[in-house]
Design a protein around this motif. Structure first.
Motif, short mmCIF file in Angstrom:
data_model
loop_
_atom_site.label_atom_id
_atom_site.label_comp_id
_atom_site.label_asym_id
_atom_site.label_seq_id
_atom_site.Cartn_x
_atom_site.Cartn_y
_atom_site.Cartn_z
N SER A 111 0.98 -1.26 -0.01
CA SER A 111 -0.27 -0.13 0.06
C SER A 111 0.60 1.27 -0.28
O SER A 111 1.96 1.31 0.43
CB SER A 111 -1.15 0.06 1.58
N ILE A 114 2.31 3.93 5.30
CA ILE A 114 1.54 4.74 6.27
C ILE A 114 3.36 5.52 7.15
O ILE A 114 3.51 4.04 8.08
CB ILE A 114 0.50 3.98 7.14
N TRP A 148 -5.10 7.89 7.46
CA TRP A 148 -4.37 6.65 6.58
C TRP A 148 -5.25 6.07 5.66
O TRP A 148 -6.35 5.77 6.69
CB TRP A 148 -3.43 5.63 8.09
N ASP A 150 -5.24 3.72 5.53
CA ASP A 150 -6.24 2.04 6.45
C ASP A 150 -6.85 2.44 7.20
O ASP A 150 -7.63 1.44 8.48
CB ASP A 150 -4.65 1.12 7.69
N ASN A 151 -7.44 3.88 7.07
CA ASN A 151 -8.42 4.90 8.00
C ASN A 151 -8.03 5.11 9.61
O ASN A 151 -8.97 5.10 9.85
CB ASN A 151 -10.05 3.83 8.06
N SER A 152 -6.97 4.72 10.27
CA SER A 152 -6.43 5.47 11.46
C SER A 152 -6.54 7.13 10.55
O SER A 152 -6.00 7.11 10.19
CB SER A 152 -5.17 4.78 11.83
N LYS A 191 5.41 -2.92 2.49
CA LYS A 191 4.41 -3.58 2.84
C LYS A 191 5.73 -4.72 3.91
O LYS A 191 6.91 -3.99 4.26
CB LYS A 191 4.74 -4.36 1.65
#
Length: 194
Positions: A111, A114, A148, A150-152, A191
């Motif tokens: 991805s 982050i 982010w 990853d929804n954080s 990753k």
């Protein structure tokens, strides 16, 4: 090629690890074949040898040491990716929009990066030079904040915020910079090391 000849380098290794008690030194010398494997792997994954060796030799047996060195062999990144704290990072040399960058990373089983710790930011900033790189941080209008991929939630500060600057780059400056998602920049994929 012999990594540790019988004398000389063995003493240098023990000294560099700050081994002070006789029992630990005896165990180090006894398991030199295993240490060769660990030291080779430490060079490959850029980890400090002393941290792993001292951890393993406090209360370990040869089986533990050998299985641990097998674990270290597997902790690697693909060619042209950089390893940092168990994660692999790819810094592109070409430029794409944010969406195309995300698609590239996903095709690589990764991805967009982050970058949520100071250590990770510093590691990547040291590699970006005078270029800007997209990372996995977006402005979410519904939540009115930066998140982010990853929804954080992002807990830092994004500079250069303007209308329609909904993506973020790092590099060039030591900050998180808002940018247009449609402008082409380099990008960073991330990753887990395998």
């Amino acid at each position: 090629m012999e990594f540790f000849p019988q004398r000389g380098q063995k003493d240098l290794l023990i000294q560099s690890l700050h081994v002070t008690d006789r029992e630990t030194e005896t165990r180090l010398v006894k398991f030199l074949p295993g240490l060769r494997m660990i030291c080779i792997n430490m060079i490959v994954i850029n980890r400090p040898v002393s941290h792993y060796l001292m951890t393993q030799f406090q209360d370990s047996h040869s089986e533990t040491l050998i299985s641990y060195s097998v674990f270290l062999i597997s902790l690697v990144c693909p060619r042209e990716w950089d390893l940092h704290e168990g994660r692999c990072f790819f810094l592109s040399t070409s430029e794409l929009s944010w969406n195309k960058s995300r698609e590239f990373c996903e095709a690589e089983g990764s991805s967009l990066a982050i970058v949520n710790t100071p250590a990770k930011l510093e590691f990547l900033q040291d590699r970006t030079g005078a270029e800007k790189y997209f990372i996995g941080l977006l402005y979410q209008h519904a939540e009115e904040g930066w998140y982010w991929i990853d929804n954080s939630m992002f807990n830092g500060n994004v500079v250069n915020q303007r209308l329609h600057f909904n993506c973020v780059t790092i590099g060039l400056t030591k900050t998180y910079d808002a940018a247009s998602c449609d402008v082409n920049y380099r990008w960073i994929c991330e990753k887990r090391a395998t």
